[in-house]
Design a protein around this motif. Sequence first.
Motif, PDB file in Angstrom:
ATOM      1  N   ASN A  12       2.128  11.034  15.423  1.00 22.24           N
ATOM      2  CA  ASN A  12       1.485   9.660  14.950  1.00 22.24           C
ATOM      3  C   ASN A  12       2.676   8.605  14.912  1.00 22.24           C
ATOM      4  O   ASN A  12       3.843   9.118  14.243  1.00 22.24           O
ATOM      5  N   LEU A  13       2.344   7.586  15.281  1.00 24.73           N
ATOM      6  CA  LEU A  13       3.080   6.236  15.208  1.00 24.73           C
ATOM      7  C   LEU A  13       2.490   5.267  14.477  1.00 24.73           C
ATOM      8  O   LEU A  13       1.437   4.837  15.271  1.00 24.73           O
ATOM      9  N   TYR A  14       2.893   4.670  13.287  1.00 24.25           N
ATOM     10  CA  TYR A  14       1.926   3.650  12.680  1.00 24.25           C
ATOM     11  C   TYR A  14       2.897   2.602  12.225  1.00 24.25           C
ATOM     12  O   TYR A  14       4.144   2.751  11.655  1.00 24.25           O
ATOM     13  N   THR A  15       2.704   1.144  12.356  1.00 23.63           N
ATOM     14  CA  THR A  15       3.487   0.123  12.231  1.00 23.63           C
ATOM     15  C   THR A  15       2.510  -1.026  11.553  1.00 23.63           C
ATOM     16  O   THR A  15       1.440  -0.936  11.751  1.00 23.63           O
ATOM     17  N   ILE A  16       2.887  -1.605  10.478  1.00 23.87           N
ATOM     18  CA  ILE A  16       2.165  -2.700   9.936  1.00 23.87           C
ATOM     19  C   ILE A  16       2.825  -3.950   9.539  1.00 23.87           C
ATOM     20  O   ILE A  16       4.061  -3.965   9.127  1.00 23.87           O
ATOM     21  N   ASP A  17       2.424  -5.067   9.863  1.00 18.27           N
ATOM     22  CA  ASP A  17       2.927  -6.488   9.288  1.00 18.27           C
ATOM     23  C   ASP A  17       2.534  -6.584   7.784  1.00 18.27           C
ATOM     24  O   ASP A  17       1.344  -7.084   7.753  1.00 18.27           O
ATOM     25  N   GLU A  18       3.093  -6.527   6.767  1.00 13.35           N
ATOM     26  CA  GLU A  18       2.531  -6.053   5.291  1.00 13.35           C
ATOM     27  C   GLU A  18       2.400  -7.495   4.856  1.00 13.35           C
ATOM     28  O   GLU A  18       1.557  -7.739   4.137  1.00 13.35           O
ATOM     29  N   GLN A  19       3.364  -8.395   5.058  1.00 16.60           N
ATOM     30  CA  GLN A  19       3.395  -9.867   4.438  1.00 16.60           C
ATOM     31  C   GLN A  19       2.842  -9.598   2.710  1.00 16.60           C
ATOM     32  O   GLN A  19       2.236 -10.217   2.327  1.00 16.60           O
ATOM     33  N   GLY A  20       3.808  -9.159   2.079  1.00 19.02           N
ATOM     34  CA  GLY A  20       3.591  -8.731   0.757  1.00 19.02           C
ATOM     35  C   GLY A  20       2.771  -7.528   0.133  1.00 19.02           C
ATOM     36  O   GLY A  20       2.484  -7.648  -1.220  1.00 19.02           O
ATOM     37  N   THR A  21       2.046  -6.961   0.971  1.00 20.32           N
ATOM     38  CA  THR A  21       1.024  -5.978   0.446  1.00 20.32           C
ATOM     39  C   THR A  21       1.912  -4.763   0.048  1.00 20.32           C
ATOM     40  O   THR A  21       3.144  -4.417   0.337  1.00 20.32           O
ATOM     41  N   ASP A  22       1.150  -3.884  -0.523  1.00 20.27           N
ATOM     42  CA  ASP A  22       1.740  -2.396  -1.375  1.00 20.27           C
ATOM     43  C   ASP A  22       1.334  -1.535  -0.276  1.00 20.27           C
ATOM     44  O   ASP A  22       1.540  -0.127  -0.650  1.00 20.27           O
ATOM     45  N   LEU A  23       1.152  -1.782   1.071  1.00 22.75           N
ATOM     46  CA  LEU A  23       0.673  -0.584   1.914  1.00 22.75           C
ATOM     47  C   LEU A  23       1.944   0.104   2.373  1.00 22.75           C
ATOM     48  O   LEU A  23       3.042  -0.468   2.494  1.00 22.75           O
ATOM     49  N   PRO A  24       1.769   1.815   3.028  1.00 21.45           N
ATOM     50  CA  PRO A  24       2.921   2.085   3.497  1.00 21.45           C
ATOM     51  C   PRO A  24       3.518   1.430   4.597  1.00 21.45           C
ATOM     52  O   PRO A  24       2.368   0.756   5.459  1.00 21.45           O
ATOM     53  N   GLY A  25       4.526   1.327   4.891  1.00 19.25           N
ATOM     54  CA  GLY A  25       5.103   0.577   5.894  1.00 19.25           C
ATOM     55  C   GLY A  25       5.158   1.592   7.285  1.00 19.25           C
ATOM     56  O   GLY A  25       4.351   2.367   7.502  1.00 19.25           O
ATOM     57  N   LYS A  26       6.134   1.439   8.131  1.00 18.10           N
ATOM     58  CA  LYS A  26       6.125   2.122   9.268  1.00 18.10           C
ATOM     59  C   LYS A  26       6.110   3.664   9.120  1.00 18.10           C
ATOM     60  O   LYS A  26       7.079   4.231   8.057  1.00 18.10           O
ATOM     61  N   THR A  27       5.688   4.509   9.931  1.00 21.35           N
ATOM     62  CA  THR A  27       5.609   5.944   9.723  1.00 21.35           C
ATOM     63  C   THR A  27       5.408   6.553  11.149  1.00 21.35           C
ATOM     64  O   THR A  27       5.020   6.088  12.019  1.00 21.35           O
ATOM     65  N   ASP A  28       6.532   7.568  11.379  1.00 22.12           N
ATOM     66  CA  ASP A  28       6.582   8.284  12.726  1.00 22.12           C
ATOM     67  C   ASP A  28       6.831   9.608  12.389  1.00 22.12           C
ATOM     68  O   ASP A  28       7.936  10.299  12.039  1.00 22.12           O
ATOM     69  N   ASP A  29       5.699  10.360  12.638  1.00 17.88           N
ATOM     70  CA  ASP A  29       5.669  11.947  12.067  1.00 17.88           C
ATOM     71  C   ASP A  29       5.050  12.730  13.170  1.00 17.88           C
ATOM     72  O   ASP A  29       4.363  12.086  14.089  1.00 17.88           O
ATOM     73  N   GLN A  30       5.227  13.910  13.065  1.00 17.22           N
ATOM     74  CA  GLN A  30       4.509  14.998  13.959  1.00 17.22           C
ATOM     75  C   GLN A  30       4.155  16.125  13.210  1.00 17.22           C
ATOM     76  O   GLN A  30       4.921  16.793  12.209  1.00 17.22           O
ATOM     77  N   VAL A  31       2.967  16.677  13.784  1.00 18.92           N
ATOM     78  CA  VAL A  31       2.561  17.935  13.012  1.00 18.92           C
ATOM     79  C   VAL A  31       2.435  18.919  13.780  1.00 18.92           C
ATOM     80  O   VAL A  31       1.242  18.599  15.036  1.00 18.92           O
TER      81      VAL A  31
END
Length: 653
Positions: free
Chosen positions: A517-536
């Motif tokens: 999984n590769l996830y990125t987000i443009d947060e702009q002040g939100t409390d959401l989790p930022g970039k994640t790069d993981d593998q299961v």
Amino acid sequence: MKKWIIICACVAVFQTILAQRITRQYNNVSFSAALKDLNARQHKYTINFVYDELEDFRVTKSIRNQSVPDAIMQLIGFYPIRMTQVEDNIMVECTQKTPTKMIGRIFDNKKRPVDFANVALLNVRDSSLINGGVTNENGQFVIPCEARKAIVRVSCVGYITASNTYNIGKIGTITLKEATMNLQKIVVKGHRQPFRMTSEGLVAQVEGTSLEKMGSAEDVLKHLPRVMQKNGEIEVLGKGKPLIYIDNKKIKGTIDLDRLSSSDIKHVEVITEPGAEYDATYQSVIRIKTTRKKGEGLGLTYRQVYQRNHQNNHREVLDLNYRYRGLDIFSNLYGGLSQGYQDQHNDNRLYGKTLMNINEDLIIKNKSYYTSGSLGFNYVFNDRHSVGATYEVNINPYSRGGWNSLMDVWKNGSKTESYTNDMYCRFKSRPTQDFTAYYAGQIGKMSIEWNGEIYLRKTGQTQYSEETGIEGGDSRTIESDFTADSWMHASKLVLSFPVWKGTLKVGNEFTESCRANLYTIDEQGTDLPGKTDDQVKESNLAAFVSYGLRLNKVELNAGLRYEHVSSNYYNTGGDYWSEENKDYFVPDQSRKYDHFFPNVSLTFPIGNVKMNMVYKVTVSRPSYSQLSSNVQYNSRYYYQGGNPLPSQPSNMA
């Protein structure tokens, strides 16, 4: 004198045994009255129940020389009622404890009760499934439901599906019209029930019945007892989502059911009590057996389906087939357009330091083009050996979706904020590839079944959410991107031997999979989790043994399954990454499990009813979507996603 004493004692014991056997006829009486009558006609058992809880359930049964527990089980039938026995004490209770119920009766146009009819209660707002049931031999149904009103949809083989909206309670009778098919001045009417009960569930004969005219395999399943469609997915009532096979090949979605024509199905087996040879996470299995094509030469079949709900939906299927002696070469081309429209209202209340009420009106739309192609062969050497393989590619060239919403927010009873939210989502995917192979054979008295699979998939989505403050709120834009790359390979071997008067099965199953999984987000002040790069990465090695025995009309099945599951978590960066777990492989978030899953079932007839008693152990494991690091942003108050770290609490709302 002693002989007379022994004879008298035997007669007394015999009379006592006979006294505990029940022969009664109940015609449209309440379940409570039937239990009260059973309790009064014998002295061995004490039957405990809440009178008002079971009063609405009506029974029509003929009990012939049955024990009290067997008589009660025969009365229960398909009702959501459970019987628990501890020595001579019997407890009978409703498993769905709601104060209100939808109660009715189904007739045909000749005033005959319709049994084995599926009755679904649907939400009046979005037609989602609330609850469901099956009619008894008197055409009656009682379905617990907390909603004030619901859409009652009744379907049964040989009849036109009926649907109407009713207030909760007693709705009286519903009449089904017989489905007829005109063939050159000949009218064929469907009356014969194509179902028969087995020790594991039921078998529906499709070939030669009205079911073969339904359209697709998905249409066939929706007309089987206890099988429903919920949110576009097939479910078995009380058992959840089933594991589905088509000719021993495990399928992954409804698209495989849609591609298979009902005229190509021989029979369908609905297994409600899966044995040791099946994955322990599933509580039901559906096995579809197709017909063997006859004749030789080149064959072509074309099928087109057009549906109009709120939007247009269209599907086309082209089958090519060439047969010569034992060789069967086949290909399939499938394409379609799917569109959805949903007008929805959400009214939510959040409890905390501040009591929040959030009202939201939204319109959801989606549109997708999809296509797939497959090429494969089957080769029958003789009546003891056959092999086959299939290669399949699925392509989703266009898929878009989103919603427009208006949200009002109250805090402690005062309206504080209003927003509009325009969300746009673009799905992206590479061609999904699936290769399967099988071998079926017999060596002496030993039967061999093997199948294997390799599966490759890469998907993702880009999401844009633009929130505009109307009253007391600020505006912001959220942009995120997610990609998931996954693969899987699996193998399963089953050996069957005749042993005494039954069949012994032994085998093993191995599955290995990986999802990055590769996830990125443009947060702009939100409390959401930022970039994640993981593998299961996960592997599941299973071994099982089962034995099935039939003695006259009694069937006994017993089995044991052992599973060794290894799940490893890897982290290459992102907000979950830290100096402590910088070694890529994260042992604290990896797991290993070793479990045994026994199961025993006993099937025996009681008059015209087959009873089934089952003991089994199952397990529930998270899906890949629950382990995904992707976050779908719905609004500043609602967002959803998975959690790849099982020991770390998720902050998803």
